[in-house]
Design a protein around this motif. Sequence first.
Motif, mmCIF file in Angstrom:
data_model
loop_
_atom_site.group_PDB
_atom_site.id
_atom_site.type_symbol
_atom_site.label_atom_id
_atom_site.label_comp_id
_atom_site.label_asym_id
_atom_site.label_seq_id
_atom_site.Cartn_x
_atom_site.Cartn_y
_atom_site.Cartn_z
ATOM 1 N N ALA A 373 0.845 -1.201 0.000
ATOM 2 C CA ALA A 373 0.000 0.000 0.000
ATOM 3 C C ALA A 373 0.882 1.254 0.000
ATOM 4 C CB ALA A 373 -0.925 0.005 1.211
ATOM 5 N N ILE A 374 1.992 1.195 0.730
ATOM 6 C CA ILE A 374 2.974 2.299 0.664
ATOM 7 C C ILE A 374 4.176 1.786 -0.121
ATOM 8 C CG2 ILE A 374 4.554 3.797 1.945
ATOM 9 C CD1 ILE A 374 2.632 3.783 4.299
ATOM 10 N N ARG A 375 4.432 2.432 -1.261
ATOM 11 C CA ARG A 375 5.546 2.001 -2.106
ATOM 12 C C ARG A 375 6.842 2.709 -1.729
ATOM 13 N NH1 ARG A 375 6.439 3.363 -8.335
ATOM 14 N NH2 ARG A 375 4.580 4.629 -7.979
ATOM 15 N N HIS A 376 6.711 3.965 -1.296
ATOM 16 C CA HIS A 376 7.926 4.761 -1.100
ATOM 17 C C HIS A 376 7.639 5.908 -0.139
ATOM 18 C CE1 HIS A 376 11.960 5.292 -2.927
ATOM 19 N NE2 HIS A 376 11.843 6.550 -2.523
ATOM 20 N N GLN A 444 14.839 9.544 13.504
ATOM 21 C CA GLN A 444 14.403 8.459 14.391
ATOM 22 C C GLN A 444 13.351 7.588 13.711
ATOM 23 O OE1 GLN A 444 17.144 9.178 16.307
ATOM 24 N NE2 GLN A 444 15.950 7.840 17.592
ATOM 25 N N ILE A 445 12.465 8.225 12.944
ATOM 26 C CA ILE A 445 11.437 7.463 12.214
ATOM 27 C C ILE A 445 12.116 6.530 11.207
ATOM 28 C CG2 ILE A 445 9.523 7.652 10.549
ATOM 29 C CD1 ILE A 445 8.802 10.352 11.982
ATOM 30 N N ALA A 446 13.096 7.080 10.461
ATOM 31 C CA ALA A 446 13.794 6.279 9.443
ATOM 32 C C ALA A 446 14.557 5.129 10.091
ATOM 33 C CB ALA A 446 14.746 7.179 8.642
ATOM 34 N N VAL A 447 15.241 5.425 11.199
ATOM 35 C CA VAL A 447 16.030 4.382 11.871
ATOM 36 C C VAL A 447 15.110 3.272 12.394
ATOM 37 C CG1 VAL A 447 17.476 3.938 13.902
ATOM 38 C CG2 VAL A 447 17.982 5.886 12.416
ATOM 39 N N ASP A 459 18.720 1.290 2.597
ATOM 40 C CA ASP A 459 17.994 0.216 1.902
ATOM 41 C C ASP A 459 16.485 0.396 1.983
ATOM 42 O OD1 ASP A 459 20.464 -1.052 1.459
ATOM 43 O OD2 ASP A 459 20.429 -1.759 3.538
ATOM 44 N N LEU A 460 16.040 1.387 2.766
ATOM 45 C CA LEU A 460 14.606 1.642 2.870
ATOM 46 C C LEU A 460 14.078 2.255 1.572
ATOM 47 C CD1 LEU A 460 14.299 3.407 6.358
ATOM 48 C CD2 LEU A 460 13.380 1.153 5.782
ATOM 49 N N TYR A 482 26.932 12.126 8.115
ATOM 50 C CA TYR A 482 27.568 11.377 9.208
ATOM 51 C C TYR A 482 26.855 10.031 9.406
ATOM 52 C CZ TYR A 482 27.949 9.779 14.009
ATOM 53 O OH TYR A 482 28.077 8.986 15.111
ATOM 54 N N LEU A 483 25.526 10.027 9.225
ATOM 55 C CA LEU A 483 24.765 8.777 9.381
ATOM 56 C C LEU A 483 24.907 7.864 8.158
ATOM 57 C CD1 LEU A 483 21.550 10.260 11.027
ATOM 58 C CD2 LEU A 483 23.185 8.714 12.117
ATOM 59 N N GLY A 484 25.630 8.341 7.162
ATOM 60 C CA GLY A 484 25.887 7.507 5.983
ATOM 61 C C GLY A 484 24.756 7.512 4.972
ATOM 62 N N ILE A 485 23.857 8.505 5.072
ATOM 63 C CA ILE A 485 22.708 8.531 4.155
ATOM 64 C C ILE A 485 23.152 8.999 2.768
ATOM 65 C CG2 ILE A 485 20.466 9.636 3.721
ATOM 66 C CD1 ILE A 485 20.109 9.362 6.837
ATOM 67 N N LYS A 486 22.749 8.217 1.792
ATOM 68 C CA LYS A 486 23.239 8.456 0.424
ATOM 69 C C LYS A 486 22.140 8.976 -0.501
ATOM 70 C CE LYS A 486 27.337 5.961 0.529
ATOM 71 N NZ LYS A 486 27.768 4.654 0.981
ATOM 72 N N ASN A 487 22.604 9.493 -1.641
ATOM 73 C CA ASN A 487 21.726 9.902 -2.750
ATOM 74 C C ASN A 487 20.737 11.010 -2.400
ATOM 75 O OD1 ASN A 487 22.993 7.995 -4.362
ATOM 76 N ND2 ASN A 487 21.648 6.384 -3.577
ATOM 77 N N ILE A 488 21.151 11.914 -1.508
ATOM 78 C CA ILE A 488 20.299 13.058 -1.180
ATOM 79 C C ILE A 488 20.235 13.983 -2.404
ATOM 80 C CG2 ILE A 488 20.233 15.180 0.225
ATOM 81 C CD1 ILE A 488 21.555 13.503 2.492
ATOM 82 N N ARG A 489 19.027 14.479 -2.690
ATOM 83 C CA ARG A 489 18.873 15.510 -3.723
ATOM 84 C C ARG A 489 18.846 16.853 -3.005
ATOM 85 N NH1 ARG A 489 19.372 11.459 -6.518
ATOM 86 N NH2 ARG A 489 18.453 11.151 -8.583
ATOM 87 N N LEU A 490 19.644 17.811 -3.494
ATOM 88 C CA LEU A 490 19.792 19.094 -2.798
ATOM 89 C C LEU A 490 19.551 20.262 -3.759
ATOM 90 C CD1 LEU A 490 20.663 20.497 -0.125
ATOM 91 C CD2 LEU A 490 23.010 20.419 -0.962
ATOM 92 N N GLY A 491 18.811 21.255 -3.296
ATOM 93 C CA GLY A 491 18.560 22.425 -4.135
ATOM 94 C C GLY A 491 18.198 23.620 -3.284
ATOM 95 N N PRO A 492 17.794 24.749 -3.839
ATOM 96 C CA PRO A 492 17.622 24.923 -5.288
ATOM 97 C C PRO A 492 18.954 25.114 -6.016
ATOM 98 C CG PRO A 492 17.015 26.937 -4.138
ATOM 99 C CD PRO A 492 17.324 25.930 -3.078
ATOM 100 N N THR A 493 20.000 25.559 -5.280
ATOM 101 C CA THR A 493 21.344 25.641 -5.889
ATOM 102 C C THR A 493 22.303 25.040 -4.872
ATOM 103 O OG1 THR A 493 21.609 27.827 -4.917
ATOM 104 C CG2 THR A 493 20.928 27.756 -7.229
ATOM 105 N N LEU A 494 23.484 24.668 -5.316
ATOM 106 C CA LEU A 494 24.453 24.110 -4.377
ATOM 107 C C LEU A 494 25.175 25.250 -3.661
ATOM 108 C CD1 LEU A 494 25.881 21.134 -6.448
ATOM 109 C CD2 LEU A 494 24.137 21.090 -4.673
ATOM 110 N N PRO A 495 25.638 25.014 -2.416
ATOM 111 C CA PRO A 495 26.291 26.089 -1.659
ATOM 112 C C PRO A 495 27.531 26.639 -2.372
ATOM 113 C CG PRO A 495 25.780 24.237 -0.214
ATOM 114 C CD PRO A 495 25.496 23.780 -1.611
#
Length: 527
Positions: A373-376, A444-447, A459-460, A482-495
Amino acid sequence: MFCFQCEQTASCTGCTGKAGVCGKTADVAQLQDELTGALVGLSRATDGGMQATPEMWRLMIEGLFTTVTNVNFNENTIRELIGRVHAEKARLAPDCAGCAAPCGRTSDYDMNLLWSADEDIRSLKSLILFGVRGMAAYAHHALVLGYTDDEVNRFFAKALFAIGEDWGMEELLPIVMEVGEKNLKCMALLDKANTESYGTPVPVTVPLTVEKGPFIVVSGHDLHDLKLLLEQTEGKGINIYTHGEMLPAHGYPELKKYSHLKGNFGTAWQNQQKEFAELPAPVLFTTNCLMPPKASYADRVFTTSVVSYPEMMHIGADKDFAPVIEKALELGGYSEDKSFTGINGSSTVMTGFARGTVLGVADQVIEAVKSGAIRHFFLVAGCDGARPGRNYYTEFVKQTPADTVVLTLACGKYRFNDLDLGTIGGLPRLMDVGQCNDAYSAIQIAVALADAFGCGVNDLPLSMVLSWYEQKAVCILLTLLYLGIKNIRLGPTLPAFISPNILNFLVENYGIAPITTPEEDLKALLK
Ligand code: FSO
Ligand code: SF4
């Protein structure tokens, strides 16, 4: 002046000349540099934090928070802070003050050395400095509620010390990551301070209509100031409306119990000059984001705590809000109830979906994932701002498929928090976790979900699509890394302060990518 600490920096490279895009004058920028240099000197005098006192930590935290974007525009208060930092340093290292042959061991640091350093060193030191500036805001909110953490405090000194040293990548990079680690601790401290003081947030529907009669608008992140104002206005026939990042206050039982905490006024910070223009009520700024007030409403702006603007009325440490209350009574508010809507036309918004609520229905959520029911999950979070391109976030949320959940936090949500995305398994598809510091709650929710599924957070079926503006976003981003989270999308411009080499490092090790279009990003993230 030179300043490139926020997302709206001139030409995406740096504010120079007479004033910054935020309205900060060259004189204020210079004084902020002097204050930061003095704090580096103070960190040098603390000798690894051994001689520090609670007052010294408070001063260091206050000094750092003062230099966050849209907090303090007042030369006098910054000068006064520099004086206090020097006095504290003289107390810690009295012999230095009288020494005729200075060795430089406790000297103030010249920030021009940082701004003109090799671009990779400047980039790493900027990440450290801007990160601890943001983190200081959180430490300050916790501190006013009586919560403090020695490890977090000592790290402020360590980070400031590092900024003044002639160190290379090998020494600086671990400290950049440590900003993320210590900020996680700092956000946990604030979460504890907020929930122990005001209870666990519960979901609430917040009206955007302003009722007739006198009222006060409260902006910023400081729940303690809001609580004091609620106490002082009780029974006085004055209603209180939150603004900007104060919206999640409505979810806290100890705040929502006040029947005169009525609703929320306005949208995100960058719209304030338009939204306050004809407001028949005073506005109290407890933290950023304050913009230079327009003449049309300047007589109604009050600041408190580290926020300050020349000529604006300031409520001091005694927290006597009588002048704000008098102003509210004098202005009288609207003569009839006045309807307002969010950016997408709704007359209410929801908030209060912090970890207590979401994890309270964890079984339901896990079942919904297992059954398909929840895909993502998407965390669409971060700051709002004036630069074009931020509509991306509205469009992204609108286009998320019906079998996905959107968690949000911080002021960027005003672009879409009045959208009705429907429900999944009895839960709204769009859930507001809270303020930017409630990133802790989202983590905390993600963990907890990762634990339930016996996998790592990466892997979630979870993607993070973030928007940044000022320095709190920097420390939060470093926490996620630091928590090792990958593939973050960042915007609207990079610092602007991320050099090409440091960006490569982030891309190679963490897969950070700039946002593209909602369509393309959604396709890639749902693959
Ligand atoms: Fe927004 Fe301003 Fe909370 Fe920032 S109000 S931009 S991230 O200060 O702190 O989210
Ligand atoms: Fe420019 Fe942002 Fe610095 Fe203000 S805080 S001077 S807008 S970079």
